[in-house]
Design an enzyme around this catalytic site. Structure first.
Site, PDB file in Angstrom:
ATOM      1  N   THR A  14       0.821  -1.206   0.000  1.00  0.00           N
ATOM      2  CA  THR A  14       0.000   0.000   0.000  1.00  0.00           C
ATOM      3  C   THR A  14       0.857   1.259   0.000  1.00  0.00           C
ATOM      4  OG1 THR A  14      -0.183   0.058   2.415  1.00  0.00           O
ATOM      5  CG2 THR A  14      -1.856  -1.190   1.219  1.00  0.00           C
ATOM      6  N   ASP A  15       0.220   2.358  -0.395  1.00  0.00           N
ATOM      7  CA  ASP A  15       0.911   3.642  -0.425  1.00  0.00           C
ATOM      8  C   ASP A  15       0.503   4.472   0.798  1.00  0.00           C
ATOM      9  OD1 ASP A  15      -1.644   4.631  -0.981  1.00  0.00           O
ATOM     10  OD2 ASP A  15      -1.214   4.966  -3.102  1.00  0.00           O
ATOM     11  N   GLN A  16       0.863   5.745   0.794  1.00  0.00           N
ATOM     12  CA  GLN A  16       0.580   6.619   1.925  1.00  0.00           C
ATOM     13  C   GLN A  16      -0.912   6.814   2.159  1.00  0.00           C
ATOM     14  OE1 GLN A  16       2.721  10.258   1.393  1.00  0.00           O
ATOM     15  NE2 GLN A  16       3.432  10.296   3.495  1.00  0.00           N
ATOM     16  N   MET A  17      -1.705   6.577   1.130  1.00  0.00           N
ATOM     17  CA  MET A  17      -3.157   6.737   1.261  1.00  0.00           C
ATOM     18  C   MET A  17      -3.827   5.463   1.773  1.00  0.00           C
ATOM     19  SD  MET A  17      -3.919   8.893  -2.224  1.00  0.00           S
ATOM     20  CE  MET A  17      -2.930   7.817  -3.275  1.00  0.00           C
ATOM     21  N   VAL A  19      -3.964   2.624   0.131  1.00  0.00           N
ATOM     22  CA  VAL A  19      -4.497   1.803  -0.957  1.00  0.00           C
ATOM     23  C   VAL A  19      -3.350   1.077  -1.655  1.00  0.00           C
ATOM     24  CG1 VAL A  19      -6.482   3.326  -1.303  1.00  0.00           C
ATOM     25  CG2 VAL A  19      -4.445   3.648  -2.691  1.00  0.00           C
TER      26      VAL A  19
END
Length: 139
Positions: A14-17, A19
């Site tokens: 996942t990324d910083q968001m 997702v």
């Protein structure tokens, strides 16, 4: 023939968001493609043992909705087209509610690993060729 492969969404994907990072879907496509090949009774590493690899020569991906860490995902994989030389796989990534999150295709050829000289799957691996024709419904 469609093969469905479950995916556990790992935090590192996942990324910083929160997702799934977009490039990871290509890895999931590979997981689905490997499962598809195994469902037909073959192992990709057996092809590599004969000095042959199957590079991606084109990739296309569409993002419909995000998948988040902790959710279940499923990759559906099938043959879009196959002509004895080029193989195009189709993919749908479904979320936990079986809604389409991502769609895509990858196109492949087989080549000699040391020279990248193109080969015919039909000639080099006739059993794979026949299995792909059956999977595509081209008996």
């Amino acid at each position: 023939m469609i093969v469905t492969t479950p995916i556990k969404v790992r935090y590192q994907e996942t990324d910083q968001m929160g997702v799934v990072y977009h490039a990871n879907y290509l890895i999931w496509f590979e997981i689905g493609r490997t499962a598809f090949i195994e469902e037909l009774g073959f192992k990709y590493h057996e092809m590599e043992n004969e000095g042959v690899v199957s590079p991606v020569i084109d990739a296309n991906i569409q993002f419909k909705q995000p998948i988040r860490y902790g959710e279940e995902a499923f990759v559906e994989t099938w043959l879009v087209s196959y002509n004895g030389i080029r193989t195009t796989y189709g993919y749908r990534v479904l979320n936990k509610d079986k809604e389409v999150a991502v769609t895509g295709e990858t196109q492949h050829v087989i080549v000699q690993k040391d020279s990248f000289r193109p080969l015919s799957l039909k000639k080099k691996f006739p059993q794979w060729h026949e299995a792909y024709k059956r999977a595509k419904g081209n008996d």
